[in-house]
Each structure stands twice: as C-alpha cells, then as structure tokens.
Design a protein around this motif. Sequence first.
Motif, PDB file in Angstrom:
ATOM      1  N   ALA A  46       0.819  -1.353  -0.080  1.00 50.19           N
ATOM      2  CA  ALA A  46       0.057   0.090   0.099  1.00 50.19           C
ATOM      3  C   ALA A  46       0.950   1.089   0.084  1.00 50.19           C
ATOM      4  CB  ALA A  46      -0.902  -0.017   1.165  1.00 50.19           C
ATOM      5  N   ARG A  47       0.178   2.287  -0.655  1.00 54.40           N
ATOM      6  CA  ARG A  47       1.030   3.808  -0.615  1.00 54.40           C
ATOM      7  C   ARG A  47       2.319   3.561  -1.471  1.00 54.40           C
ATOM      8  NH1 ARG A  47       1.455   4.279   5.234  1.00 54.40           N
ATOM      9  NH2 ARG A  47       2.939   5.982   4.685  1.00 54.40           N
ATOM     10  N   VAL A  48       2.742   2.889  -2.106  1.00 55.19           N
ATOM     11  CA  VAL A  48       3.935   2.851  -2.750  1.00 55.19           C
ATOM     12  C   VAL A  48       3.755   3.858  -4.085  1.00 55.19           C
ATOM     13  CG1 VAL A  48       5.443   1.634  -4.443  1.00 55.19           C
ATOM     14  CG2 VAL A  48       4.750   0.470  -2.326  1.00 55.19           C
ATOM     15  N   SER A  49       2.946   4.004  -5.020  1.00 46.78           N
ATOM     16  CA  SER A  49       2.802   4.659  -5.838  1.00 46.78           C
ATOM     17  C   SER A  49       1.291   4.689  -6.571  1.00 46.78           C
ATOM     18  CB  SER A  49       3.961   4.427  -6.962  1.00 46.78           C
ATOM     19  OG  SER A  49       3.519   3.161  -7.762  1.00 46.78           O
ATOM     20  N   LEU A  75       0.012  -5.874   0.957  1.00 48.93           N
ATOM     21  CA  LEU A  75       0.687  -5.453   2.371  1.00 48.93           C
ATOM     22  C   LEU A  75       0.360  -3.889   2.715  1.00 48.93           C
ATOM     23  CD1 LEU A  75       3.008  -6.332   4.339  1.00 48.93           C
ATOM     24  CD2 LEU A  75       4.624  -5.389   2.765  1.00 48.93           C
ATOM     25  N   GLY A  76      -0.017  -4.030   3.943  1.00 49.37           N
ATOM     26  CA  GLY A  76      -0.488  -2.673   4.424  1.00 49.37           C
ATOM     27  C   GLY A  76       0.214  -2.391   5.674  1.00 49.37           C
ATOM     28  N   PHE A  77      -0.059  -1.240   6.244  1.00 53.01           N
ATOM     29  CA  PHE A  77       0.761  -0.756   7.414  1.00 53.01           C
ATOM     30  C   PHE A  77      -0.132  -0.302   8.570  1.00 53.01           C
ATOM     31  CE2 PHE A  77       3.088  -0.334   3.381  1.00 53.01           C
ATOM     32  CZ  PHE A  77       3.984  -1.034   3.732  1.00 53.01           C
ATOM     33  N   VAL A  82      -4.787   4.849   6.712  1.00 52.13           N
ATOM     34  CA  VAL A  82      -4.414   5.303   5.387  1.00 52.13           C
ATOM     35  C   VAL A  82      -4.360   4.045   4.343  1.00 52.13           C
ATOM     36  CG1 VAL A  82      -2.595   6.558   3.995  1.00 52.13           C
ATOM     37  CG2 VAL A  82      -3.106   7.344   6.302  1.00 52.13           C
ATOM     38  N   SER A  83      -3.697   3.009   4.573  1.00 53.13           N
ATOM     39  CA  SER A  83      -3.172   2.000   3.967  1.00 53.13           C
ATOM     40  C   SER A  83      -4.553   1.266   3.542  1.00 53.13           C
ATOM     41  CB  SER A  83      -2.540   0.714   4.791  1.00 53.13           C
ATOM     42  OG  SER A  83      -1.131   1.391   4.779  1.00 53.13           O
ATOM     43  N   ILE A  84      -5.565   1.143   4.583  1.00 60.24           N
ATOM     44  CA  ILE A  84      -7.027   0.474   4.279  1.00 60.24           C
ATOM     45  C   ILE A  84      -7.809   1.170   3.135  1.00 60.24           C
ATOM     46  CG2 ILE A  84      -9.292   0.407   5.374  1.00 60.24           C
ATOM     47  CD1 ILE A  84      -7.548  -0.372   7.866  1.00 60.24           C
ATOM     48  N   GLU A  85      -7.757   2.770   3.264  1.00 59.29           N
ATOM     49  CA  GLU A  85      -8.408   3.556   2.365  1.00 59.29           C
ATOM     50  C   GLU A  85      -7.634   3.177   1.046  1.00 59.29           C
ATOM     51  OE1 GLU A  85     -10.697   5.695   0.159  1.00 59.29           O
ATOM     52  OE2 GLU A  85     -11.012   5.219   2.252  1.00 59.29           O
ATOM     53  N   TRP A  86      -6.296   3.378   1.031  1.00 56.61           N
ATOM     54  CA  TRP A  86      -5.555   2.990  -0.221  1.00 56.61           C
ATOM     55  C   TRP A  86      -5.980   1.947  -1.047  1.00 56.61           C
ATOM     56  CZ3 TRP A  86      -2.027  -0.195  -2.846  1.00 56.61           C
ATOM     57  CH2 TRP A  86      -1.338   0.404  -3.885  1.00 56.61           C
ATOM     58  N   LYS A  93      -9.808  -6.011  -0.748  1.00 58.49           N
ATOM     59  CA  LYS A  93     -10.595  -6.810   0.287  1.00 58.49           C
ATOM     60  C   LYS A  93      -9.774  -7.066   1.450  1.00 58.49           C
ATOM     61  CE  LYS A  93     -14.590  -5.805  -1.571  1.00 58.49           C
ATOM     62  NZ  LYS A  93     -15.097  -4.366  -1.377  1.00 58.49           N
ATOM     63  N   VAL A  94      -8.466  -7.367   1.145  1.00 57.45           N
ATOM     64  CA  VAL A  94      -7.502  -8.145   2.354  1.00 57.45           C
ATOM     65  C   VAL A  94      -6.189  -7.306   2.433  1.00 57.45           C
ATOM     66  CG1 VAL A  94      -6.228 -10.387   2.836  1.00 57.45           C
ATOM     67  CG2 VAL A  94      -8.610 -10.569   1.432  1.00 57.45           C
ATOM     68  N   LEU A  95      -6.065  -7.162   3.359  1.00 53.12           N
ATOM     69  CA  LEU A  95      -4.680  -6.249   4.015  1.00 53.12           C
ATOM     70  C   LEU A  95      -3.953  -7.491   4.813  1.00 53.12           C
ATOM     71  CD1 LEU A  95      -4.189  -2.628   5.088  1.00 53.12           C
ATOM     72  CD2 LEU A  95      -3.844  -4.669   6.783  1.00 53.12           C
ATOM     73  N   ASN A  96      -2.734  -7.343   4.383  1.00 57.78           N
ATOM     74  CA  ASN A  96      -1.699  -7.955   5.445  1.00 57.78           C
ATOM     75  C   ASN A  96      -0.826  -7.132   6.086  1.00 57.78           C
ATOM     76  OD1 ASN A  96      -2.478 -10.424   4.129  1.00 57.78           O
ATOM     77  ND2 ASN A  96      -0.872 -10.711   2.802  1.00 57.78           N
ATOM     78  N   LEU A  97      -1.084  -7.058   7.523  1.00 52.35           N
ATOM     79  CA  LEU A  97      -0.599  -6.014   8.357  1.00 52.35           C
ATOM     80  C   LEU A  97       0.811  -6.066   8.487  1.00 52.35           C
ATOM     81  CD1 LEU A  97      -1.301  -3.549   9.702  1.00 52.35           C
ATOM     82  CD2 LEU A  97      -2.081  -4.816  11.871  1.00 52.35           C
ATOM     83  N   LEU A  98       1.796  -5.208   8.383  1.00 48.63           N
ATOM     84  CA  LEU A  98       2.892  -5.064   8.482  1.00 48.63           C
ATOM     85  C   LEU A  98       3.206  -4.260  10.003  1.00 48.63           C
ATOM     86  CD1 LEU A  98       5.981  -5.982   7.956  1.00 48.63           C
ATOM     87  CD2 LEU A  98       6.142  -3.974   6.749  1.00 48.63           C
TER      88      LEU A  98
END
Length: 98
Positions: A46-49, A75-77, A82-86, A93-98
Amino acid sequence: MIEILDTTLRDGEQTAGVSFNADEKLAIARLLLEELKVNRIEVGSARVSKGEQQALAKICDWASTCGHLNQVEVLGFVDDGVSIEWISSAGGKVLNLL
C-alpha cells in the motif's frame, strides 16, 4: 493441508532492476491463481505509488469477475487507516498487516 501465498508481485517490486507494469502484474496474477492454483497472492504494498494502485485496481477488477478477489492481498501498515483506504479505493478486500 498446506496453503501457498505467492509474493512475487510484491517482492519483485523490491528487487533491483525488476518492476512490472499493470498489464504484466495482471497476467502474472491470472497465471498464479488460475493455472498454478496458488491459494493467495500478495500483489503489492500500500501507498507505494499511483501506478501500484492502478495495477491493484486492474487485478481486483479482474479477480472480482471470476471469484478470486478474496485471494488477492496487499501489504499494509499501521498508519491510522491510510493503507486501508488506499487498498479499498482500488477494490482490494484483504490487507496483510506489517
């Protein structure tokens, strides 16, 4: 039973000299999920570009039409959502939390 999570599309972006465009990412995602029968794929961070978000949107659009959307992960943070919205704005639908 063992499940396979493939991170080629995320890790490739972190390897010097390796970068996939949106069409290449979609082609690889389709190959992994439909032909190789991988259980899950992590397609980016997430949020890379903006390009990464566009690739995610393209993959999610395809995946939602053929029943693979819950197998597409990002992959989100911990970043106040912010990652969830991105991810959500691209159709993920699926975020892997770091």
